[in-house]
Enzyme design. Structure first.
Site, short mmCIF file in Angstrom:
data_model
loop_
_atom_site.label_atom_id
_atom_site.label_comp_id
_atom_site.label_asym_id
_atom_site.label_seq_id
_atom_site.Cartn_x
_atom_site.Cartn_y
_atom_site.Cartn_z
N CYS A 111 0.80 -1.22 0.00
CA CYS A 111 0.00 0.00 0.00
C CYS A 111 0.83 1.27 0.00
O CYS A 111 0.28 2.37 -0.09
CB CYS A 111 -0.94 0.00 1.20
SG CYS A 111 -1.85 -1.55 1.38
N HIS A 163 -2.78 8.07 5.95
CA HIS A 163 -2.99 6.76 5.34
C HIS A 163 -4.41 6.29 5.64
O HIS A 163 -5.10 5.83 4.76
CB HIS A 163 -1.95 5.78 5.87
CG HIS A 163 -2.00 4.44 5.20
ND1 HIS A 163 -1.86 4.28 3.84
CD2 HIS A 163 -2.17 3.19 5.72
CE1 HIS A 163 -1.94 2.99 3.54
NE2 HIS A 163 -2.12 2.31 4.66
N GLU A 200 -1.43 5.25 13.45
CA GLU A 200 -1.06 6.47 12.74
C GLU A 200 -1.30 7.71 13.60
O GLU A 200 -0.49 8.64 13.60
CB GLU A 200 -1.82 6.58 11.42
CG GLU A 200 -1.38 7.78 10.60
CD GLU A 200 -1.95 7.82 9.20
OE1 GLU A 200 -1.49 8.65 8.39
OE2 GLU A 200 -2.87 7.02 8.89
N LYS A 231 -9.45 8.20 1.88
CA LYS A 231 -9.90 6.83 1.62
C LYS A 231 -11.34 6.63 2.07
O LYS A 231 -11.98 5.66 1.66
CB LYS A 231 -8.99 5.83 2.33
CG LYS A 231 -7.60 5.68 1.70
CD LYS A 231 -6.80 4.58 2.38
CE LYS A 231 -5.41 4.41 1.78
NZ LYS A 231 -4.49 5.50 2.15
N HIS A 248 -9.57 2.14 -0.69
CA HIS A 248 -8.13 1.90 -0.66
C HIS A 248 -7.67 1.33 -1.99
O HIS A 248 -7.95 0.18 -2.32
CB HIS A 248 -7.79 0.94 0.48
CG HIS A 248 -6.34 0.87 0.82
ND1 HIS A 248 -5.36 1.41 0.01
CD2 HIS A 248 -5.69 0.32 1.89
CE1 HIS A 248 -4.17 1.20 0.56
NE2 HIS A 248 -4.35 0.55 1.70
N PHE A 303 1.37 -3.32 3.96
CA PHE A 303 1.63 -4.65 4.48
C PHE A 303 3.11 -4.97 4.33
O PHE A 303 3.75 -4.62 3.33
CB PHE A 303 0.82 -5.70 3.70
CG PHE A 303 -0.61 -5.84 4.13
CD1 PHE A 303 -1.21 -4.96 5.01
CD2 PHE A 303 -1.38 -6.91 3.66
CE1 PHE A 303 -2.53 -5.11 5.40
CE2 PHE A 303 -2.70 -7.07 4.04
CZ PHE A 303 -3.28 -6.16 4.92
#
Length: 421
Positions: A167, A307, A318, A341, A346, A406
């Site tokens: 990502c 994110h 985050e 998002k 995403h 990831f």
């Protein structure tokens, strides 16, 4: 080179192919209006799937952007990359004479590559034998084919890479292109990411690892970063490609300039293959590195495009990371944070480049896009996330965009509103 010796890098072109809009201005307007691009999945059969929602680009026609015959020899992710690249190239006003081929770079990645092609061909060989495998399988499935095809189309013979960092792919692509130009390896670069992950195996795989939202009855409310009701991210497809250009090269040809990229940080969590470090340490280090690269203090950042995936662990990690790096500034009312998002879903490998675009447009128009669906804020997520409605600002000159993938891959980008000085 020191920061003072590095060449300045600006953004002169943008191409977006997203569930929230195709072409930059309709896309941006959709976000400012707080519209969700999420709906029920239609491009695959979901009768046996636990997750039935995603961000699709239902009206995409590859022949609008490329030769129809060639398009049939590309996976959907490559088609998206080519379409976004064409939009960016045209938006930048580039021509064949604008840049020397050996000074023209392409850094366009994908997290998963041609998953649709792999699945289709697997069914083909199971049903009809290995002799029926397509000769185009390999060039359609590999993650570098977007970058390769773009280079061929535009005679770009400079550095050419396909970043694969889950990502964080799109953000790393933009950051790496920034470094290549700043370090005098190229004058112009395509930079971005592309993804076409809405396939049976991809959807079922992400669902099996409990990453996806299962709010199937309310698709437009499913992506809800920082909200107590969040239950996972919503997968989306698409691509975003930017034209990065050395500042004097852009000025010499009279290019319009969206903004300047001034900082890039990249780190690893070294913690878990899927879950972020709970204390947000890796993310914090990426933000710290980006600030150091830009030569800025935390107080100079006015907006962070988070994110913010809408996962229970990620949003908290985050938030902790932002508070660690920005200290009192994080809760001063002078630092705005939002997760777009909530509207786009995403886009995996294309998320970081899409959010780089959003950060630049926020600076250009002095408008902060909202985090929609933030009805019940998580007590552990206590920053100003610009809930529900876009916010007009004045004097925000610096924006940060975060991407975490990831495998523990982290990237932070910093942009500055355009000022020629």
């Amino acid at each position: 080179m020191s920061n003072r010796e590095k060449r300045r890098v600006v953004i002169t072109g943008i191409g977006v192919i997203t569930p929230s809009g195709v072409k930059v201005e309709p896309f941006w307007q959709s976000l400012l209006e707080g519209k969700s691009g999420i709906g029920e999945i239609s491009i695959i059969n979901t009768s046996d799937q636990s997750c039935k929602i995603a961000g699709e680009i239902s009206d995409f026609k590859p022949e609008d952007y490329m030769d129809k015959k060639e398009a049939r020899r590309m996976d959907r992710f490559t088609q998206f990359a080519m379409a976004a690249a064409r939009e960016a190239y045209n938006d930048a006003g580039l021509t064949a004479d604008s840049v020397e081929p050996e000074r023209f770079a392409v850094i366009v990645g994908s997290a998963a590559g041609g998953m649709g092609t792999i699945e289709t061909q697997l069914h083909q060989v199971i049903e009809k034998g290995y002799s029926r495998c397509s000769p185009f399988l390999v060039p359609m499935m590999i993650c570098d084919m977007g970058a390769g095809r773009i280079a061929i189309e535009y005679n770009a013979k400079g550095p050419n890479m396909a970043v694969v960092t889950a990502c964080a792919t799109g953000a790393h692509s933009v950051g790496d292109a920034f470094r290549i130009i700043a370090n005098d390896e190229a004058d112009v670069a395509f930079a971005g990411g592309s993804e076409a992950p809405i396939t049976p195996i991809s959807v079922s795989g992400f669902a099996a690892c409990r990453a996806l939202s299962m709010r199937n009855d309310e698709p437009q409310q499913a992506s809800r970063p920082f909200d107590t009701g969040r239950d996972g991210f919503v997968m989306s497809e698409g691509a975003s490609v930017l034209i990065l250009e050395e500042m004097n090269h852009a000025l010499a040809r009279g290019a319009k300039i969206y903004g300047e990229i001034i900082g890039y940080g990249r780190t690893a969590d070294a913690h878990d293959i899927v879950s972020p470090a709970p204390d947000g340490n890796g993310a914090a280090l990426a933000m710290k590195a980006a600030l150091r690269d830009a030569g800025l203090s935390p107080e100079e950042v006015g907006y962070i495009n988070a994110h913010g995936t809408s996962t229970p662990l990620g949003d908290i990690a985050e938030t902790k990371a932002i508070k660690r790096i920005f200290g009192d500034h994080a809760t001063s009312g002078k630092l705005l944070v939002s997760s777009t998002k909530s509207m786009t879903g995403h886009m995996l490998g294309a998320a970081g480049s899409t959010e780089a675009v959003i950060s630049l447009l926020a600076l250009r128009d002095q408008m902060i896009p909202p985090t929609i669906n933030l009805d019940n804020p998580d007590p552990e997520c206590d920053l100003d996330y610009v809930p529900h409605t876009a916010r007009k600002v004045d004097g925000v000159k610096v924006a940060m965009s975060n991407s975490f993938g990831f495998g523990g891959h982290n990237a932070s980008l910093i942009f500055r509103a355009w000022e020629q000085n």
